[in-house]
Scaffold this motif. Sequence first.
Motif, PDB file in Angstrom:
ATOM      1  N   GLU A   1       0.849  -1.182   0.000  1.00 44.96           N
ATOM      2  CA  GLU A   1       0.000   0.000   0.000  1.00 44.96           C
ATOM      3  C   GLU A   1       0.890   1.240   0.000  1.00 44.96           C
ATOM      4  OE1 GLU A   1      -3.580   2.092   2.636  1.00 44.96           O
ATOM      5  OE2 GLU A   1      -2.706   0.180   3.273  1.00 44.96           O
ATOM      6  N   GLY A   2       0.599   2.171  -0.873  1.00 46.06           N
ATOM      7  CA  GLY A   2       1.411   3.375  -0.957  1.00 46.06           C
ATOM      8  C   GLY A   2       2.389   3.366  -2.106  1.00 46.06           C
ATOM      9  N   ASP A   3       2.513   2.239  -2.826  1.00 46.94           N
ATOM     10  CA  ASP A   3       3.384   2.208  -4.005  1.00 46.94           C
ATOM     11  C   ASP A   3       2.892   3.211  -5.051  1.00 46.94           C
ATOM     12  OD1 ASP A   3       4.823   0.203  -2.826  1.00 46.94           O
ATOM     13  OD2 ASP A   3       4.291  -1.356  -4.265  1.00 46.94           O
ATOM     14  N   VAL A   4       3.818   3.915  -5.683  1.00 47.90           N
ATOM     15  CA  VAL A   4       3.471   4.899  -6.706  1.00 47.90           C
ATOM     16  C   VAL A   4       4.316   4.645  -7.945  1.00 47.90           C
ATOM     17  CG1 VAL A   4       3.445   7.338  -7.337  1.00 47.90           C
ATOM     18  CG2 VAL A   4       2.793   6.650  -5.029  1.00 47.90           C
ATOM     19  N   VAL A   5       3.651   4.307  -9.060  1.00 47.46           N
ATOM     20  CA  VAL A   5       4.346   4.103 -10.326  1.00 47.46           C
ATOM     21  C   VAL A   5       4.507   5.429 -11.054  1.00 47.46           C
ATOM     22  CG1 VAL A   5       4.190   3.001 -12.597  1.00 47.46           C
ATOM     23  CG2 VAL A   5       3.571   1.716 -10.537  1.00 47.46           C
TER      24      VAL A   5
ATOM     25  N   ARG B   1       7.922   3.762  -6.443  1.00 47.48           N
ATOM     26  CA  ARG B   1       8.240   4.383  -5.158  1.00 47.48           C
ATOM     27  C   ARG B   1       7.422   3.730  -4.050  1.00 47.48           C
ATOM     28  NH1 ARG B   1       6.135  10.394  -4.219  1.00 47.48           N
ATOM     29  NH2 ARG B   1       4.288   9.268  -3.521  1.00 47.48           N
ATOM     30  N   MET B   2       8.035   3.549  -2.887  1.00 45.11           N
ATOM     31  CA  MET B   2       7.321   3.069  -1.706  1.00 45.11           C
ATOM     32  C   MET B   2       7.118   4.243  -0.747  1.00 45.11           C
ATOM     33  SD  MET B   2       9.515  -0.441  -1.190  1.00 45.11           S
ATOM     34  CE  MET B   2       8.707  -0.918   0.337  1.00 45.11           C
ATOM     35  N   ALA B   3       6.014   4.204   0.007  1.00 44.55           N
ATOM     36  CA  ALA B   3       5.735   5.300   0.932  1.00 44.55           C
ATOM     37  C   ALA B   3       5.125   4.780   2.228  1.00 44.55           C
ATOM     38  CB  ALA B   3       4.787   6.314   0.280  1.00 44.55           C
ATOM     39  N   GLN B   4       5.363   5.541   3.275  1.00 46.44           N
ATOM     40  CA  GLN B   4       4.838   5.272   4.615  1.00 46.44           C
ATOM     41  C   GLN B   4       5.255   3.891   5.124  1.00 46.44           C
ATOM     42  OE1 GLN B   4       4.576   8.075   5.272  1.00 46.44           O
ATOM     43  NE2 GLN B   4       2.496   8.835   5.590  1.00 46.44           N
ATOM     44  N   MET B   5       6.465   3.495   4.796  1.00 47.98           N
ATOM     45  CA  MET B   5       6.973   2.192   5.237  1.00 47.98           C
ATOM     46  C   MET B   5       7.079   2.106   6.759  1.00 47.98           C
ATOM     47  SD  MET B   5       8.742   3.738   2.581  1.00 47.98           S
ATOM     48  CE  MET B   5      10.425   4.005   3.148  1.00 47.98           C
ATOM     49  N   HIS B   6       7.287   3.259   7.404  1.00 45.72           N
ATOM     50  CA  HIS B   6       7.481   3.238   8.859  1.00 45.72           C
ATOM     51  C   HIS B   6       6.248   2.745   9.606  1.00 45.72           C
ATOM     52  CE1 HIS B   6       5.456   7.105   8.250  1.00 45.72           C
ATOM     53  NE2 HIS B   6       5.119   7.064   9.519  1.00 45.72           N
ATOM     54  N   ARG B   7       5.108   2.697   8.919  1.00 50.50           N
ATOM     55  CA  ARG B   7       3.878   2.234   9.574  1.00 50.50           C
ATOM     56  C   ARG B   7       3.835   0.716   9.702  1.00 50.50           C
ATOM     57  NH1 ARG B   7      -0.483   6.348   6.655  1.00 50.50           N
ATOM     58  NH2 ARG B   7       0.306   8.266   7.646  1.00 50.50           N
ATOM     59  N   TRP B   8       4.696   0.021   8.933  1.00 57.27           N
ATOM     60  CA  TRP B   8       4.678  -1.444   9.004  1.00 57.27           C
ATOM     61  C   TRP B   8       6.068  -2.075   8.996  1.00 57.27           C
ATOM     62  CZ3 TRP B   8       7.012  -3.058   4.528  1.00 57.27           C
ATOM     63  CH2 TRP B   8       6.929  -2.215   3.411  1.00 57.27           C
TER      64      TRP B   8
END
Length: 277
Positions: free
Chosen positions: A43-47, A62-69
């Motif tokens: 969730e949060g991947d951006v192409v 791009r990956m985003a908000q990885m710190h949540r998991w």
Amino acid sequence: MSVSFKQEFDSAGYTVVRGLFAVDEVERLRDHYMGLRHRGSYEGDVVGVQADGRDPLRRYPRMAQMHRWDELSLQWLIDSRLDEVLTGLLGRSPYAVQTMIYFKPPGSRGQALHQDNFYLRAEPGTCVAAWMALDEVDVENGCLEVVPGSHRWPILCTEKADTKVSFTDITVPLPDPNAAVPVEMSPGDVLFFHGALVHGSAPNITPDRFRRALIGHYIQGEAKQVAEYYHPALRMDGTPLDLDVAEGGGACGEWVTTEADQVAVLTGQEQTTRKHE
């Protein structure tokens, strides 16, 4: 933290702290994110917009908000070294609101010039980015480019970007289209920059080199609100706090020619909204 970093940040809107993280730490992070990327989607991947079947970002979004998991991402986001520099630049410890990893593989598009606080809407004050190089970063593989002094401008009205060279579809106009300067970096260097600083990057034109970067977004410790996507904000000890939700849109800066220069004046009304940077 050296006084010179604070002086440069106040004057230019950005500063680079060289070697803030050790090479072995960077290698561990780089291997960690490459492993996550190869294992699947999140969730949060951006192409990016208008990505055709040959777009390298289809394989390396791009990956985003990885710190949540992801615990390693969280520990980097709230690392005491980042907190020390940010506190020195801002006068007090910030709140952490976002992590991102850009892989930027060979042949991939860059990102059109923009201002981060267009997305975050941190108020009062602004957001600040900590942009850490995971590879050697130079003009050829699409290093970050910044417009020195643009942190003094308001949030500018956006316009359409050229999606042939940018994976995002909006940008901001400049009086001088050549005002952006490249910031070349080595692994472990961290670029800190103000939320109104205009910045972006050109495509990665190398045949075989990634331009991986790990980014944290923070908001000033006096901020009372931030856009919904960035909730919950975290104190730098990792504990969450409640802030109000900031809405998009509103007044934006347009360029006006005066006898002395061109000046950005809040005469525009932003119609475009985006959920996140």
